[in-house]
Design a protein around this motif. Structure first.
Motif, PDB file in Angstrom:
ATOM      1  N   ASP A  45       0.814  -1.203   0.000  1.00 27.49           N
ATOM      2  CA  ASP A  45       0.000   0.000   0.000  1.00 27.49           C
ATOM      3  C   ASP A  45       0.853   1.260   0.000  1.00 27.49           C
ATOM      4  OD1 ASP A  45      -2.358  -1.395  -0.103  1.00 27.49           O
ATOM      5  OD2 ASP A  45      -2.578  -1.477   2.083  1.00 27.49           O
ATOM      6  N   ASN A  46       2.053   1.153   0.554  1.00 25.95           N
ATOM      7  CA  ASN A  46       2.943   2.307   0.654  1.00 25.95           C
ATOM      8  C   ASN A  46       4.298   1.933   0.081  1.00 25.95           C
ATOM      9  OD1 ASN A  46       4.148   4.713   1.233  1.00 25.95           O
ATOM     10  ND2 ASN A  46       4.175   4.438   3.473  1.00 25.95           N
ATOM     11  N   PRO A  47       4.519   2.158  -1.183  1.00 26.93           N
ATOM     12  CA  PRO A  47       5.774   1.701  -1.797  1.00 26.93           C
ATOM     13  C   PRO A  47       7.007   2.467  -1.310  1.00 26.93           C
ATOM     14  CG  PRO A  47       4.510   3.037  -3.338  1.00 26.93           C
ATOM     15  CD  PRO A  47       3.646   2.858  -2.131  1.00 26.93           C
ATOM     16  N   THR A  48       6.827   3.648  -0.656  1.00 30.22           N
ATOM     17  CA  THR A  48       7.973   4.430  -0.177  1.00 30.22           C
ATOM     18  C   THR A  48       7.997   4.415   1.350  1.00 30.22           C
ATOM     19  OG1 THR A  48       7.820   5.873  -2.110  1.00 30.22           O
ATOM     20  CG2 THR A  48       9.089   6.685  -0.236  1.00 30.22           C
ATOM     21  N   VAL A  49       9.045   3.887   1.956  1.00 25.58           N
ATOM     22  CA  VAL A  49       9.206   3.827   3.415  1.00 25.58           C
ATOM     23  C   VAL A  49      10.585   4.363   3.788  1.00 25.58           C
ATOM     24  CG1 VAL A  49       7.621   1.893   3.699  1.00 25.58           C
ATOM     25  CG2 VAL A  49      10.047   1.458   3.320  1.00 25.58           C
ATOM     26  N   TYR A  50      10.683   4.775   5.034  1.00 27.02           N
ATOM     27  CA  TYR A  50      11.969   5.240   5.567  1.00 27.02           C
ATOM     28  C   TYR A  50      12.529   4.202   6.523  1.00 27.02           C
ATOM     29  CZ  TYR A  50      10.571   9.729   3.617  1.00 27.02           C
ATOM     30  OH  TYR A  50      10.170  10.719   2.763  1.00 27.02           O
ATOM     31  N   GLN A  51      13.827   4.337   6.777  1.00 22.39           N
ATOM     32  CA  GLN A  51      14.499   3.375   7.637  1.00 22.39           C
ATOM     33  C   GLN A  51      13.863   3.388   9.023  1.00 22.39           C
ATOM     34  OE1 GLN A  51      18.708   4.009   7.867  1.00 22.39           O
ATOM     35  NE2 GLN A  51      19.084   2.233   9.183  1.00 22.39           N
ATOM     36  N   GLY A  52      13.582   2.210   9.539  1.00 25.98           N
ATOM     37  CA  GLY A  52      12.980   2.076  10.850  1.00 25.98           C
ATOM     38  C   GLY A  52      11.475   1.934  10.802  1.00 25.98           C
ATOM     39  N   GLU A  53      10.827   2.277   9.664  1.00 24.51           N
ATOM     40  CA  GLU A  53       9.377   2.135   9.563  1.00 24.51           C
ATOM     41  C   GLU A  53       8.986   0.697   9.227  1.00 24.51           C
ATOM     42  OE1 GLU A  53       8.021   6.577   8.075  1.00 24.51           O
ATOM     43  OE2 GLU A  53       8.044   4.933   6.649  1.00 24.51           O
ATOM     44  N   VAL A  54       7.716   0.401   9.493  1.00 25.46           N
ATOM     45  CA  VAL A  54       7.190  -0.933   9.185  1.00 25.46           C
ATOM     46  C   VAL A  54       6.671  -0.929   7.741  1.00 25.46           C
ATOM     47  CG1 VAL A  54       5.467  -2.685   9.739  1.00 25.46           C
ATOM     48  CG2 VAL A  54       6.575  -1.386  11.575  1.00 25.46           C
ATOM     49  N   ALA A  55       7.082  -1.918   6.967  1.00 25.01           N
ATOM     50  CA  ALA A  55       6.611  -2.070   5.587  1.00 25.01           C
ATOM     51  C   ALA A  55       5.732  -3.311   5.498  1.00 25.01           C
ATOM     52  CB  ALA A  55       7.784  -2.177   4.624  1.00 25.01           C
ATOM     53  N   ASP A  56       4.479  -3.102   5.043  1.00 20.24           N
ATOM     54  CA  ASP A  56       3.555  -4.226   4.841  1.00 20.24           C
ATOM     55  C   ASP A  56       3.589  -4.641   3.369  1.00 20.24           C
ATOM     56  OD1 ASP A  56       2.730  -4.319   7.451  1.00 20.24           O
ATOM     57  OD2 ASP A  56       1.157  -2.817   7.137  1.00 20.24           O
ATOM     58  N   LEU A  57       3.887  -5.896   3.123  1.00 21.06           N
ATOM     59  CA  LEU A  57       3.878  -6.467   1.775  1.00 21.06           C
ATOM     60  C   LEU A  57       2.803  -7.543   1.707  1.00 21.06           C
ATOM     61  CD1 LEU A  57       7.722  -6.881   1.108  1.00 21.06           C
ATOM     62  CD2 LEU A  57       6.244  -5.009   0.415  1.00 21.06           C
ATOM     63  N   TRP A  58       2.000  -7.488   0.622  1.00 18.19           N
ATOM     64  CA  TRP A  58       0.933  -8.462   0.416  1.00 18.19           C
ATOM     65  C   TRP A  58       1.340  -9.424  -0.695  1.00 18.19           C
ATOM     66  CZ3 TRP A  58      -3.337  -8.305   3.565  1.00 18.19           C
ATOM     67  CH2 TRP A  58      -3.511  -7.148   4.323  1.00 18.19           C
ATOM     68  N   CYS A  59       1.281 -10.699  -0.395  1.00 18.90           N
ATOM     69  CA  CYS A  59       1.530 -11.745  -1.402  1.00 18.90           C
ATOM     70  C   CYS A  59       0.160 -12.259  -1.877  1.00 18.90           C
ATOM     71  CB  CYS A  59       2.355 -12.873  -0.792  1.00 18.90           C
ATOM     72  SG  CYS A  59       2.828 -14.145  -1.989  1.00 18.90           S
ATOM     73  N   ILE A  60      -0.189 -11.925  -3.120  1.00 23.13           N
ATOM     74  CA  ILE A  60      -1.520 -12.234  -3.658  1.00 23.13           C
ATOM     75  C   ILE A  60      -1.417 -13.455  -4.553  1.00 23.13           C
ATOM     76  CG2 ILE A  60      -3.460 -11.348  -5.012  1.00 23.13           C
ATOM     77  CD1 ILE A  60      -2.481  -8.525  -4.260  1.00 23.13           C
ATOM     78  N   ILE A  61      -2.198 -14.460  -4.242  1.00 26.39           N
ATOM     79  CA  ILE A  61      -2.162 -15.731  -4.978  1.00 26.39           C
ATOM     80  C   ILE A  61      -3.544 -15.972  -5.599  1.00 26.39           C
ATOM     81  CG2 ILE A  61      -1.782 -18.218  -4.833  1.00 26.39           C
ATOM     82  CD1 ILE A  61      -0.127 -17.644  -2.288  1.00 26.39           C
ATOM     83  N   THR A  62      -3.552 -16.200  -6.896  1.00 26.55           N
ATOM     84  CA  THR A  62      -4.791 -16.568  -7.592  1.00 26.55           C
ATOM     85  C   THR A  62      -4.557 -17.883  -8.315  1.00 26.55           C
ATOM     86  OG1 THR A  62      -4.158 -15.296  -9.555  1.00 26.55           O
ATOM     87  CG2 THR A  62      -5.510 -14.175  -7.917  1.00 26.55           C
ATOM     88  N   ALA A  63      -5.548 -18.766  -8.250  1.00 24.84           N
ATOM     89  CA  ALA A  63      -5.435 -20.082  -8.891  1.00 24.84           C
ATOM     90  C   ALA A  63      -6.445 -20.185 -10.019  1.00 24.84           C
ATOM     91  CB  ALA A  63      -5.663 -21.203  -7.881  1.00 24.84           C
ATOM     92  N   GLU A  64      -6.102 -20.949 -11.071  1.00 25.58           N
ATOM     93  CA  GLU A  64      -6.960 -21.142 -12.242  1.00 25.58           C
ATOM     94  C   GLU A  64      -7.745 -22.433 -12.103  1.00 25.58           C
ATOM     95  OE1 GLU A  64      -7.454 -19.336 -14.849  1.00 25.58           O
ATOM     96  OE2 GLU A  64      -5.883 -17.818 -14.804  1.00 25.58           O
ATOM     97  N   GLY A  65      -9.074 -22.338 -12.194  1.00 24.75           N
ATOM     98  CA  GLY A  65      -9.909 -23.525 -12.333  1.00 24.75           C
ATOM     99  C   GLY A  65     -10.076 -24.348 -11.076  1.00 24.75           C
ATOM    100  N   MET A  66      -9.730 -23.843  -9.901  1.00 24.61           N
ATOM    101  CA  MET A  66      -9.888 -24.644  -8.687  1.00 24.61           C
ATOM    102  C   MET A  66      -9.976 -23.713  -7.486  1.00 24.61           C
ATOM    103  SD  MET A  66      -6.027 -26.151  -8.454  1.00 24.61           S
ATOM    104  CE  MET A  66      -6.497 -27.221  -7.129  1.00 24.61           C
TER     105      MET A  66
END
Length: 326
Positions: A292-313
């Motif tokens: 959500d926030n691609p720019t962070v400074y040293q010491g801040e918390v960075a949240d990364l989302w790993c989005i997984i989509t599957a085909e046909g199941m």
């Protein structure tokens, strides 16, 4: 008066929809006075394989005042401009069929009538001379149409582009044009399409493209059908999905020129099937990373989302665990 009548064919049809033209000519006219008028009548007789005698049908007759009366056989087509009766010269009458049909094949003859004008200015027929008949006939052969579907590259995985061509060849069709329809036979039929065949996209004989039953709004531009040559067409489907698996065919219709600039359907053909089949040893899925926030400074918390989509199941817990482990 003494005279002879000759009928000749100036335009002979070799195919359906070719023109036919006959000329009825007065020859060797003798003792023709100024108060003699010639008119013409045209007749048609159907040809039969048996020896049965067929009565001649009147196509048109000209009165002494040169008024044309039409027979039942030619009335509608003459009014539509498909048949033309005319006088080319003083001694020549003409009959023309703009677009000859198979029903026009047969024997034709003309009758030249001589009319004499009496003192009270009335016209009385004095003589009829009939020409020899001429035959309008061409050998009809069955239309043939062959359609071959070719897969352009070996198949692959979901998300890639599927391509195939439709190659067409025909015989005994005059200057054909082709319309093409791409269909898919899915392994599992739904309630709206119980036979399992879906009409995807079509291209008519005038090269106008139309989406048929392709209703995926997220992939409106996902299918393309184009004319490569007069007898070759290419179908593309972008970003293929598991749900696209099935048998794909080319349904081709050959058209020949008809009367009045219209097209007449000649014959239909169906190609061999081309299969889209996804061979999988495990689930097919896509993985993307988002923040959500691609720019962070040293010491801040960075949240990364790993989005997984599957085909046909559906993504079950066990599958998710393996994916996260990967």
């Amino acid at each position: 008066p003494d005279y002879e009548v000759f009928l000749n064919v100036s335009k002979t049809p070799n195919f359906s929809d070719d023109p036919t033209e006959l000329n009825c000519r007065i020859a060797n006219a003798q003792d023709t006075e100024a108060n003699i008028r010639f008119t013409v009548s045209w007749y048609y007789r159907q040809r039969l394989r048996s020896d049965d005698v067929v009565r001649a049908e009147l196509m048109a007759i000209m009165d002494a005042d040169w008024t044309l009366q039409l027979g039942d056989r030619s009335r509608e087509r003459t009014q539509n401009g498909e048949i033309i009766f005319s006088k080319k010269a003083v001694d020549t009458f003409s009959f023309r069929i703009q677009w000859t049909s198979e029903n026009d094949r047969g024997d034709y003859f003309c009758v030249i009538s001589a009319w004499s004008r009496h003192r009270n200015n009335s016209w009385v027929k004095s003589k009829d001379v009939t020409s020899a008949s001429v035959s309008i006939f061409w050998a009809t052969q069955d239309y043939t149409l062959t359609v071959e579907a070719v897969k352009l590259k070996p198949f692959f995985v979901a998300g890639h582009t599927f391509e195939m061509t439709c190659k067409v060849s025909s015989k005994n069709i005059k200057t054909p044009r082709y319309s093409v329809l791409i269909t898919a036979e899915k392994p599992l039929a739904d309630q709206s399409n119980p036979n399992g065949t879906t009409r995807i996209i079509s291209l008519n004989q005038d090269s106008v493209v139309r989406l048929e039953d392709w209703t995926d709004q997220t992939r409106v531009d996902g299918v393309v059908l184009e004319k490569v040559q007069e007898n070759e067409f290419r179908y593309r489907m972008y970003q293929t999905q598991i749900s696209d698996a099935g048998l794909y065919r080319c349904v081709v219709t050959a058209w020949s020129p008809g009367g009045g600039g219209m097209w007449r359907e000649a014959v239909n053909g169906l190609s061999n099937p081309i299969q889209i089949d996804f061979q999988m040893s495990g689930p097919v899925f896509n993985v993307s990373v988002h923040s959500d926030n691609p720019t962070v400074y040293q010491g801040e918390v960075a949240d990364l989302w790993c989005i997984i989509t599957a085909e046909g199941m559906a993504l079950e817990q066990g599958i998710l665990s393996k994916l996260f482990y990967l």
